[in-house]
Scaffold this motif. Structure first.
Motif, mmCIF file in Angstrom:
data_model
loop_
_atom_site.group_PDB
_atom_site.id
_atom_site.type_symbol
_atom_site.label_atom_id
_atom_site.label_comp_id
_atom_site.label_asym_id
_atom_site.label_seq_id
_atom_site.Cartn_x
_atom_site.Cartn_y
_atom_site.Cartn_z
ATOM 1 N N ASP A 1 10.708 5.044 -23.664
ATOM 2 C CA ASP A 1 11.595 6.192 -23.398
ATOM 3 C C ASP A 1 12.562 6.384 -24.555
ATOM 4 O O ASP A 1 12.815 7.483 -25.002
ATOM 5 N N LYS A 2 13.101 5.251 -25.013
ATOM 6 C CA LYS A 2 14.116 5.270 -26.074
ATOM 7 C C LYS A 2 13.544 5.913 -27.350
ATOM 8 O O LYS A 2 14.247 6.649 -28.050
ATOM 9 N N ALA A 3 12.275 5.615 -27.635
ATOM 10 C CA ALA A 3 11.644 6.187 -28.837
ATOM 11 C C ALA A 3 11.610 7.712 -28.741
ATOM 12 O O ALA A 3 11.847 8.417 -29.725
ATOM 13 N N PHE A 4 11.358 8.213 -27.538
ATOM 14 C CA PHE A 4 11.319 9.679 -27.382
ATOM 15 C C PHE A 4 12.706 10.277 -27.444
ATOM 16 O O PHE A 4 12.900 11.354 -28.002
ATOM 17 N N GLU A 5 13.681 9.562 -26.887
ATOM 18 C CA GLU A 5 15.051 10.062 -26.980
ATOM 19 C C GLU A 5 15.432 10.205 -28.460
ATOM 20 O O GLU A 5 16.017 11.199 -28.867
ATOM 21 N N TYR A 6 15.062 9.201 -29.236
ATOM 22 C CA TYR A 6 15.413 9.252 -30.657
ATOM 23 C C TYR A 6 14.717 10.414 -31.357
ATOM 24 O O TYR A 6 15.312 11.101 -32.185
ATOM 25 N N ARG A 7 13.467 10.672 -30.990
ATOM 26 C CA ARG A 7 12.756 11.810 -31.590
ATOM 27 C C ARG A 7 13.394 13.142 -31.199
ATOM 28 O O ARG A 7 13.413 14.088 -31.979
ATOM 29 N N MET A 8 13.928 13.188 -29.995
ATOM 30 C CA MET A 8 14.653 14.407 -29.573
ATOM 31 C C MET A 8 15.884 14.610 -30.451
ATOM 32 O O MET A 8 16.253 15.734 -30.770
ATOM 33 N N GLN A 9 16.501 13.486 -30.853
ATOM 34 C CA GLN A 9 17.682 13.586 -31.722
ATOM 35 C C GLN A 9 17.274 14.056 -33.122
ATOM 36 O O GLN A 9 18.031 14.727 -33.807
ATOM 37 N N ASN A 10 16.055 13.702 -33.531
ATOM 38 C CA ASN A 10 15.518 14.227 -34.789
ATOM 39 C C ASN A 10 15.325 15.744 -34.675
ATOM 40 O O ASN A 10 15.586 16.490 -35.626
ATOM 41 N N ILE A 11 14.891 16.204 -33.512
ATOM 42 C CA ILE A 11 14.727 17.650 -33.301
ATOM 43 C C ILE A 11 16.097 18.335 -33.337
ATOM 44 O O ILE A 11 16.245 19.408 -33.920
ATOM 45 N N SER A 12 17.120 17.679 -32.742
ATOM 46 C CA SER A 12 18.491 18.217 -32.813
ATOM 47 C C SER A 12 18.912 18.393 -34.272
ATOM 48 O O SER A 12 19.552 19.376 -34.635
ATOM 49 N N TYR A 13 18.541 17.412 -35.082
ATOM 50 C CA TYR A 13 18.911 17.455 -36.501
ATOM 51 C C TYR A 13 18.271 18.670 -37.188
ATOM 52 O O TYR A 13 18.934 19.381 -37.950
ATOM 53 N N ILE A 14 17.019 18.934 -36.909
ATOM 54 C CA ILE A 14 16.348 20.094 -37.510
ATOM 55 C C ILE A 14 16.995 21.389 -36.997
ATOM 56 O O ILE A 14 17.269 22.308 -37.782
ATOM 57 N N CYS A 15 17.298 21.445 -35.698
ATOM 58 C CA CYS A 15 18.006 22.613 -35.145
ATOM 59 C C CYS A 15 19.332 22.802 -35.881
ATOM 60 O O CYS A 15 19.712 23.924 -36.228
ATOM 61 N N CYS A 16 20.008 21.690 -36.125
ATOM 62 C CA CYS A 16 21.298 21.702 -36.809
ATOM 63 C C CYS A 16 21.161 22.283 -38.216
ATOM 64 O O CYS A 16 21.940 23.142 -38.628
ATOM 65 N N LEU A 17 20.134 21.846 -38.956
ATOM 66 C CA LEU A 17 19.909 22.373 -40.308
ATOM 67 C C LEU A 17 19.582 23.863 -40.272
ATOM 68 O O LEU A 17 19.832 24.588 -41.219
ATOM 69 N N MET A 18 18.995 24.296 -39.169
ATOM 70 C CA MET A 18 18.665 25.710 -39.016
ATOM 71 C C MET A 18 19.868 26.525 -38.525
ATOM 72 O O MET A 18 19.765 27.733 -38.339
ATOM 73 N N GLY A 19 21.005 25.838 -38.310
ATOM 74 C CA GLY A 19 22.208 26.535 -37.843
ATOM 75 C C GLY A 19 22.139 26.891 -36.369
ATOM 76 O O GLY A 19 22.800 27.819 -35.914
ATOM 77 N N ARG A 20 21.325 26.132 -35.624
ATOM 78 C CA ARG A 20 21.106 26.442 -34.210
ATOM 79 C C ARG A 20 21.763 25.398 -33.316
ATOM 80 O O ARG A 20 22.185 24.360 -33.787
ATOM 81 N N THR A 21 21.794 25.703 -32.023
ATOM 82 C CA THR A 21 22.347 24.746 -31.075
ATOM 83 C C THR A 21 21.293 23.690 -30.743
ATOM 84 O O THR A 21 20.114 23.892 -30.995
ATOM 85 N N TRP A 22 21.750 22.575 -30.172
ATOM 86 C CA TRP A 22 20.814 21.557 -29.717
ATOM 87 C C TRP A 22 21.215 21.149 -28.309
ATOM 88 O O TRP A 22 22.222 21.628 -27.788
#
Ligand SMILES: [Zn+2]
Ligand SMILES: [Zn+2]
Length: 207
Positions: free
Chosen positions: A30-51
């Motif tokens: 589960d933890k591995a997927f949570e971390y990958r979701m945080q990677n997705i947040s990071y990409i959203c962040c670079l795109m100037g979007r919400t996470w």
């Protein structure tokens, strides 16, 4: 992205249910997927979007994975790929370990891409700029400069972005100085700033 849509729409969901479902399907923790979701947040962040609230952006995304995630996000939203996050991710990586003096490019290549835009109402923009009366609606400072057309320069921002299904109305739109505008997209405190604007301006309605 489904969690993100739910968060935006105020629909209840349990993050852990997503991680567990993915862990069962793909055999990681589960933890591995949570971390990958945080990677997705990071990409959203670079795109100037919400996470998704609570999924703090985590920046160690592999160089090949950044464009893959960005493409998937664009596809999910029905937007064309711009490579913005891919580019900014490379900038972050180079900033972390300064290389030799870069040679740069004498004749940068043109990159063609299909651009989609939301049809916006010029009356809404005009009304909001007039209401702001040349002061930023976030920091109250005067517009930073006068344009060549003789107008105070302010940028118009949608509090719920059009890409997230926000409306192009005066109750979702504010006039901001460029600093506040960028901070609302990229600032560490972007959510707090957004809240402060909602509290400040009675014409705004949460979407
Ligand atoms: Zn401002
Ligand atoms: Zn904006």
């Amino acid at each position: 992205m489904e969690m993100r849509s739910k968060a935006l729409n105020g629909t209840h969901f349990v993050k852990k249910h997503y991680y567990t479902a993915l862990a069962n399907q793909f055999g990681r923790t589960d933890k591995a997927f949570e971390y990958r979701m945080q990677n997705i947040s990071y990409i959203c962040c670079l795109m100037g979007r919400t996470w998704v609230p609570g999924l703090k952006p985590a920046k160690n995304v592999g160089p090949q994975n950044a464009p893959i995630l960005e493409r998937l996000i664009c596809e999910w939203e029905g937007q064309p790929y711009t490579g913005r996050a891919e580019f900014e991710h490379k900038v972050m990586a180079y900033q972390a370990k300064p290389a030799a003096l870069p040679a740069g490019t004498q004749e940068p290549k043109l990159r063609y891409g299909a651009a989609t835009h939301f049809a916006r109402d010029p009356q809404v923009k005009a009304w909001v700029l007039r209401a702001a009366a040349s002061l930023c609606e976030c920091c109250d400072k005067p517009a930073p400069f006068i344009t060549a057309m003789g107008e105070p320069f302010l940028e118009v921002h949608h509090l719920r972005t059009l890409a997230d299904g926000g409306s192009d109305t005066i109750s979702n739109t504010v006039a901001l100085c460029p600093n506040c505008h960028r901070a609302l997209h990229y600032g560490a405190d972007k959510l707090e700033r957004r809240e402060a604007i909602y509290h400040k301006l009675p014409r705004l309605v949460r979407e």
